[in-house]
Design a protein around this motif. Structure first.
Motif: not given
Length: 242
Positions: A55-70
């Protein structure tokens, strides 16, 4: 002159392919995975297997919000609700939290699996690559000491002159990188870490992530990682399209 070089390379490639067929073995990648898995199991680590789709929601938990370069490197599915995992860490966070409820004291887990990122083109980067991630929960040594000890033990199988340096990561902040002749081989981090709370992790840990195609490239003293990736052109670094 150029034709002679091409012909020499073609003859050499055909000879290598015939030798592979004459004495079949697992691929260099599988051999490396087997060696490292055997080493880690002997050190007390459990191998786990987790989903490639996350789920892309776990990327937010990793500190990779929608504006994060990664986030621009992520391969999205289902209108952005899911994606191909760009790293193993999100799933391993879940596994180690759940296992830590039942296993007291120190223990370790590891996974070997495919990850996917929209990387910039280059001889050292891939969009589909194989990672080995290990995590030791509740280590008894200082984090830096334990990471160096783990790296030293893994080096027994990769036979490379590994050095350690301190770097800054877009996800983990300060990390300890493992390098060979200035080329990054692996990155290590440790907790408690600010992102741990998002995964309800409240215990110390150390972890190392290793790119296995990068290991094969360095072992072969090659400057092209694509020779050692999943491929329809190369087998064990030897061209097939000749």
């Amino acid at each position: 002159m150029f034709r002679d070089v091409v012909e020499d390379l073609s003859v050499r490639s055909r000879s290598e392919l015939r030798s592979y067929a004459k004495t079949p073995e697992v691929s260099e990648m599988q051999h490396l995975q087997n060696l490292l898995a055997k080493r880690l199991v002997s050190m007390g680590f459990m191998q786990v297997h987790t989903p490639t789709l996350i789920s892309t929601s776990v990327l937010d938990k990793m500190g990779m919000d929608i504006d994060h370069p990664l986030r621009r490197q992520v391969f999205y599915l289902d209108d952005g609700k899911r994606c191909l995992r760009p790293m193993l860490a999100p799933n391993l966070y879940v596994v180690m939290r759940r296992m830590a409820r039942s296993i007291p004291g120190r223990f370790g887990i590891f996974e070997i699996g495919k990850c996917y990122r929209k990387e910039s083109k280059g001889s050292h980067h891939l969009e589909e690559f194989t990672m080995l991630n290990l995590v030791e929960i509740r280590p008894v040594d200082r984090p830096e000491t334990r990471i160096k000890d783990l790296a030293r033990q893994l080096a027994l199988d990769v036979s490379l002159p590994i050095e350690t340096t301190t770097e800054e990561s877009d996800v983990y902040g300060r990390t300890i990188d493992l390098t060979v002749d200035g080329v990054e081989l692996a990155s290590a981090a440790f907790g408690p870490h600010p992102m741990d709370g998002a995964f309800n992790v409240n215990f110390p840990w150390v972890g190392i992530g290793i790119g296995l195609e990068r290991v094969l490239m360095l072992q072969a003293k090659s400057n092209n990682i694509h020779r050692h990736a999943s491929s329809l052109v190369y087998h064990n670094g030897t061209r097939m399209d000749i």
